[in-house]
Design an enzyme around this catalytic site. Structure first.
Site, PDB file in Angstrom:
ATOM      1  N   LYS A 131       0.822  -1.104  -0.106  1.00  0.00           N
ATOM      2  CA  LYS A 131      -0.441   0.013  -0.132  1.00  0.00           C
ATOM      3  C   LYS A 131       1.012   1.719   0.131  1.00  0.00           C
ATOM      4  O   LYS A 131       0.785   2.622  -0.728  1.00  0.00           O
ATOM      5  CB  LYS A 131      -0.987  -0.226   0.979  1.00  0.00           C
ATOM      6  CG  LYS A 131      -1.937  -0.994   1.581  1.00  0.00           C
ATOM      7  CD  LYS A 131      -2.906  -1.028   2.727  1.00  0.00           C
ATOM      8  CE  LYS A 131      -3.846  -2.534   2.116  1.00  0.00           C
ATOM      9  NZ  LYS A 131      -4.143  -2.911   3.586  1.00  0.00           N
ATOM     10  N   GLN A 152      -5.003  -1.896   9.640  1.00  0.00           N
ATOM     11  CA  GLN A 152      -4.502  -3.164   8.943  1.00  0.00           C
ATOM     12  C   GLN A 152      -5.431  -3.974   9.682  1.00  0.00           C
ATOM     13  O   GLN A 152      -4.926  -4.502  10.915  1.00  0.00           O
ATOM     14  CB  GLN A 152      -3.266  -3.152   8.661  1.00  0.00           C
ATOM     15  CG  GLN A 152      -2.981  -4.709   7.861  1.00  0.00           C
ATOM     16  CD  GLN A 152      -3.060  -5.001   6.347  1.00  0.00           C
ATOM     17  OE1 GLN A 152      -3.053  -3.814   6.035  1.00  0.00           O
ATOM     18  NE2 GLN A 152      -4.161  -5.092   6.005  1.00  0.00           N
ATOM     19  N   ASP A 201     -11.481   2.036   4.108  1.00  0.00           N
ATOM     20  CA  ASP A 201     -11.760   0.744   3.962  1.00  0.00           C
ATOM     21  C   ASP A 201     -13.678   0.878   3.381  1.00  0.00           C
ATOM     22  O   ASP A 201     -13.376   0.319   2.737  1.00  0.00           O
ATOM     23  CB  ASP A 201     -11.513  -0.008   5.265  1.00  0.00           C
ATOM     24  CG  ASP A 201     -10.256  -0.699   4.575  1.00  0.00           C
ATOM     25  OD1 ASP A 201      -9.518  -0.476   3.355  1.00  0.00           O
ATOM     26  OD2 ASP A 201      -9.766  -0.374   5.642  1.00  0.00           O
TER      27      ASP A 201
END
Lengths: 363, 363
Positions: free
Chosen positions: A123, A167, A190
């Site tokens: 990422k 994460q 997200d």
């Protein structure tokens, strides 16, 4: 033993068994509509796995598929993701020049899981390549929930941060829901907050963010000109982060959607009715050739490591779909790796750009 | 003309055509599992409509159905709703005695729509019957959005109000989303806020409130001991207030769910696979006998007024399901009226009680 059937895909035997002549289906009309390869490369993908899925009693459909040389178009997620990243890089530049703002993504990583660390590296690398600032916090496995919440709160208040990502998976002693809900919904790139999922499910409502992996699946269909409206779609798996939002997205696009899950009695029967299949269940090679209607489009979200003595790392990655069987029956299919995987990160930076544009009212 | 096929259900001809011998399916096992009528009356419902749905080309299945005398069990929503209201009344008394709190429901009605006024009257009446306080605000059609928001804000802050309901539809000059989102999510007993819908869609998340009509559908199945887990379910319609939450609820109960809508190419084909059908589309008699698998359970959410010269009011109410055809094929079916309708109000007072208990931490 049952799982052996799914995972035992030997490449050496297969390479001898199957003459892998590829016939690109350029400009042909098939069950799912004309596939016009406007931007995808027509060369066979070098990443294509040479593997077959063994079964004690293969279905007639599977046997039939072994006699034809026709093969599905490979949906090249790596190529599409790179194209999208170029588009994003151009937008990031335009925004910086116009209003002096650079989008920023903050990532919080708890613990030392190797796979999580690898995802975060990926990422960060993509952020860099498109010109997005990235901020990274790494804290030990035994940190408290309160510490994670403190960092989230700081990033919520930081005007240089437009997207915040925690994460997953988090350590077992932490409550995922508490932590994910602490992320400001305006920065929840997200798209995991229930308010985004709820808006995704509702007509005449717009989610601020769509979860990255399912968004990437739909974007692949869109970029390959595969129409969704009015099509029968089956999503295999009903996770919060892939299956459920994928089903909601397909329905938003006017597909007729069925969700297959662990309690479904005849998953293959229902899946065989679908024009579009999204498999997101996390079981290597679960979806066999006999599950697929000829000409269907298959999106494989699974990334499952299976033992492979011949691989330098001792394992290799396979999808939820038995690629070799299904690629003989489907009209188009994503490979693993190189299909949905790269799209997830591309959609993450896309969501970060969308967030920065919205916060700064830049069009 | 197409809609005439759906709506032209003449009772006079039907009564002559069909000998309506009812055979109660007590303690029999059928496609959907044993239906044990633990609490439902076994007498034939007097409210059962005597009607048939004409078609230029009836399917073979429909013809076949006309030759049998077997008939579905009527799922008596009126009876179940009354039972639930008695349960709620007992809980309201218990709460009042224990902590001196009486649950309160506030209803905001904008404009003079007769149907809306009737619904509000019904809600007030049921509140009264279970001992819940009701507060009602009626303001004219030409009120501003700001005025509605002012009342919502007052009710949000009022500790004697545990549920707030804005009667829909709102006048065209108002933004539904703005108004519905202004209701505190802790008092949103309609369950329409995206955060409730999102949690409903997600695994390991609990919505504070489940929308009343789909909750009533599932409660009917539960009270009639109709198992959902592992069953194929089809929801016809994808509205925010019924179809979508009904599909999400069925999936939460481990059904394999497909959603049929206006863009579905062969709705009858997919519906015919279902063990459980929920019809919520608002088209009189749309679901014909040929759409239903023998033994399926059919929940009809539609309440459609159709012209009827013989009725004193000039119209009568019919469902989305062609009752007379489908009741010959299904194992159980809700009538219209007297099926889902009464359950919606029962679930509203149930949600208000849940809210009061949660706010006052009373178990």
């Amino acid at each position: 033993m049952a799982s052996m059937i799914f995972t035992d895909c030997s490449s050496s035997t297969t390479a001898r068994l199957l003459p892998l002549t590829r016939r690109p289906l350029l400009h042909t009309t098939n069950g799912i509509g004309a596939l016009r390869w406007l931007m995808a490369p027509t060369k066979p993908s070098s990443r294509r796995a040479l593997s077959v899925c063994f079964s004690a009693s293969p279905s007639p459909l599977v046997n039939a598929s072994l006699t034809t040389e026709e093969s599905a178009k490979v949906i090249d997620g790596k190529y599409v993701a790179k194209t999208i990243q170029k588009e994003i890089a151009a937008e990031v530049s335009r925004m910086k020049e116009a209003i002096g703002v650079v989008p920023g993504l903050a990532v919080i990583l708890v613990g030392n899981r190797k796979d999580s660390a690898a995802y975060v590296r990926q990422k960060t690398k993509v952020c860099e390549s498109v010109g997005i600032n990235s901020f990274e916090v790494r804290i030990p496995e035994d940190s408290t929930e309160q510490e994670v919440l403190k960092y989230i709160s700081e990033f919520n208040d930081d005007p240089s941060v437009h997207g915040i990502l925690v994460q997953l998976p988090l350590p077992a002693h932490m409550n995922d829901e508490n932590i994910l809900n602490a992320v400001s919904i305006e920065k929840d790139v997200d798209g995991f907050h229930p308010v985004h999922i709820g808006r995704l499910a509702m007509r005449d409502r717009e989610p601020l963010f769509v979860p990255c992996t399912p968004k990437g699946c739909i974007e692949l269909l869109r970029r390959y000109d595969i129409s969704i409206k009015g099509k029968r779609a089956v999503v295999i798996g009903r996770s919060n982060i892939v299956g459920t939002p994928a089903a909601l997205l397909l329905q938003r696009e006017d597909a007729t959607v069925s969700v297959v899950h662990s309690r479904t009695s005849n998953p293959e029967e229902l899946t065989r009715q679908a024009d579009i299949v999204i498999a997101a269940v996390g079981k290597p090679n679960m979806v066999r050739g006999g599950w697929i209607k000829p000409g269907a489009v298959v999106i494989d979200v699974g990334i499952n490591p299976v033992e492979d003595a011949k691989s330098p790392r001792g394992h290799r990655l396979v999808g939820d779909v038995c690629y070799d069987e299904v690629s003989k029956i489907a009209s188009a299919i994503t490979p693993v790796p190189g299909g949905v995987g790269p799209m997830t990160v591309a959609m993450l930076v896309s969501n970060t750009l969308i967030s920065a544009k919205r916060i700064h009212n830049f069009q």
